[in-house]
Design an enzyme around this catalytic site. Sequence first.
Site, PDB file in Angstrom:
ATOM      1  N   GLN A 129      12.422   2.564   3.644  1.00 17.16           N
ATOM      2  CA  GLN A 129      11.073   3.120   3.676  1.00 17.16           C
ATOM      3  C   GLN A 129      10.435   3.023   5.058  1.00 17.16           C
ATOM      4  OE1 GLN A 129       9.067   0.957   0.568  1.00 17.16           O
ATOM      5  NE2 GLN A 129      10.302   1.894  -1.048  1.00 17.16           N
ATOM      6  N   HIS A 161       8.361  -1.549   1.609  1.00 13.38           N
ATOM      7  CA  HIS A 161       6.942  -1.917   1.539  1.00 13.38           C
ATOM      8  C   HIS A 161       6.322  -2.241   2.889  1.00 13.38           C
ATOM      9  CE1 HIS A 161       7.198  -3.043  -3.025  1.00 13.38           C
ATOM     10  NE2 HIS A 161       7.811  -1.894  -2.725  1.00 13.38           N
ATOM     11  N   GLU A 163      -2.167   1.279  -8.697  1.00 15.11           N
ATOM     12  CA  GLU A 163      -3.588   0.936  -8.718  1.00 15.11           C
ATOM     13  C   GLU A 163      -4.428   1.786  -7.775  1.00 15.11           C
ATOM     14  OE1 GLU A 163      -3.215  -3.873  -9.528  1.00 15.11           O
ATOM     15  OE2 GLU A 163      -4.337  -3.141  -7.804  1.00 15.11           O
ATOM     16  N   TYR A 209      -6.818  -9.242  -4.808  1.00 13.20           N
ATOM     17  CA  TYR A 209      -6.469  -8.167  -5.736  1.00 13.20           C
ATOM     18  C   TYR A 209      -5.240  -8.478  -6.585  1.00 13.20           C
ATOM     19  CZ  TYR A 209     -10.367  -5.845  -3.777  1.00 13.20           C
ATOM     20  OH  TYR A 209     -11.679  -5.566  -3.422  1.00 13.20           O
TER      21      TYR A 209
END
Length: 392
Positions: free
Chosen positions: A97, A162, A258, A268
């Site tokens: 990624q 990520h 989310e 969070y």
Amino acid sequence: MRRSSFARTALIAAALSLSAAPAALAQASKPETVKSEKASFTVETVAEGLERPWGLAFLPGGRMLVTEKAGRLRLVSPDGKVAPAVTGLPKVDARGQGGLLDVAVAPNFAETRHVYFTFAEAGEGGVNGTALGRGKLAENAARLEDVAVIWRQAPKYASNLHFGSRIVFAPDGTLFLGLGERSNAEFRVKSQALDETLGKVVRLTLDGKPAPGNPFEGRSDAKPEIWSYGHRNIQGAAINPADGTLWVTEHGPRGGDELNRVEAGKNYGWPVITYGKEYSGATIGDGLTEKEGMEQPVRYWVPSIGTAGLAFYGGDAFPGWKGDAFVGGLAIPTLARLEMADGKVIHEERLLEDMGERIRTVKQGPDGLLYLLTDSANGRVIRLKPAPNGRS
């Protein structure tokens, strides 16, 4: 809530095989009217032939800067001409990624000609991490000059997953950078740690320094740039023009993407609370979806749509969409329109599902139209225009 693993990306890429791409492109290029609940619009191809485009930013005059994940920055004219790659960028680590990710034009561009960009930066021994670079766009827009990395995630880790990477300029002249937690089980817990920046939103000056007034400023056990924590992998970020607040979209694991309103110093929850599961189907942690001291998402998706770009619409071209949030979908190729009221989502409409293309980025252009990047080896810049004589 949070979703973006490389395993999922590979599955989606296989499903959307290149053999199907030409038909999808041909269909979407036709100026056919799409009727939504609050507007009718046409989908227009601005530019195509972009390899895995990721970030989009507008220059004064309407030209666009578009990143290609492999490491190229392209200048795209309003009529769709794609220039040769802008030179001067650093080498990127384009595994998994990683690569050249977001791009943003400085709010004081007229004076500085500064362009900001994020990328996966390699380190020794196979490690890497998210880095924020800045350069001065030459007058001919063919080169970035005086390029420097002004902030980097440290330490680096051995993971190709990520990286987060969305850049947003705040009304007060600072910038927010949304980051990922690098996915692996041994790293993800660091989303809860304040002495590292994995799984965080950081707030910086335009020179890449911790911005004054951050919530953990002055604490010896915390990084002074941290604004919020407990995030998984932030793939969309935008300021809501109605009140100046920061919002982000996060990829969940298997389920649980989310939408979050991000406030200073708040937690969070990842990976302590989540509405998702491991990709194996196993429970994450203790299987909690809420815990005291941890924020609930404004909206979450089960199954995940693969939440990507985020934009709040504030233009005049689509009066029926004013104040709505738009979220790109990767796992479920879609554009989700979210009607907002009092900081809550009161209705969701899925658009462009028939197009069958992953939507990586969503931006409102200076012309008041919505612009999207499609994520494929033959990616496009597309825009949504009001349909002739259509309801808007």
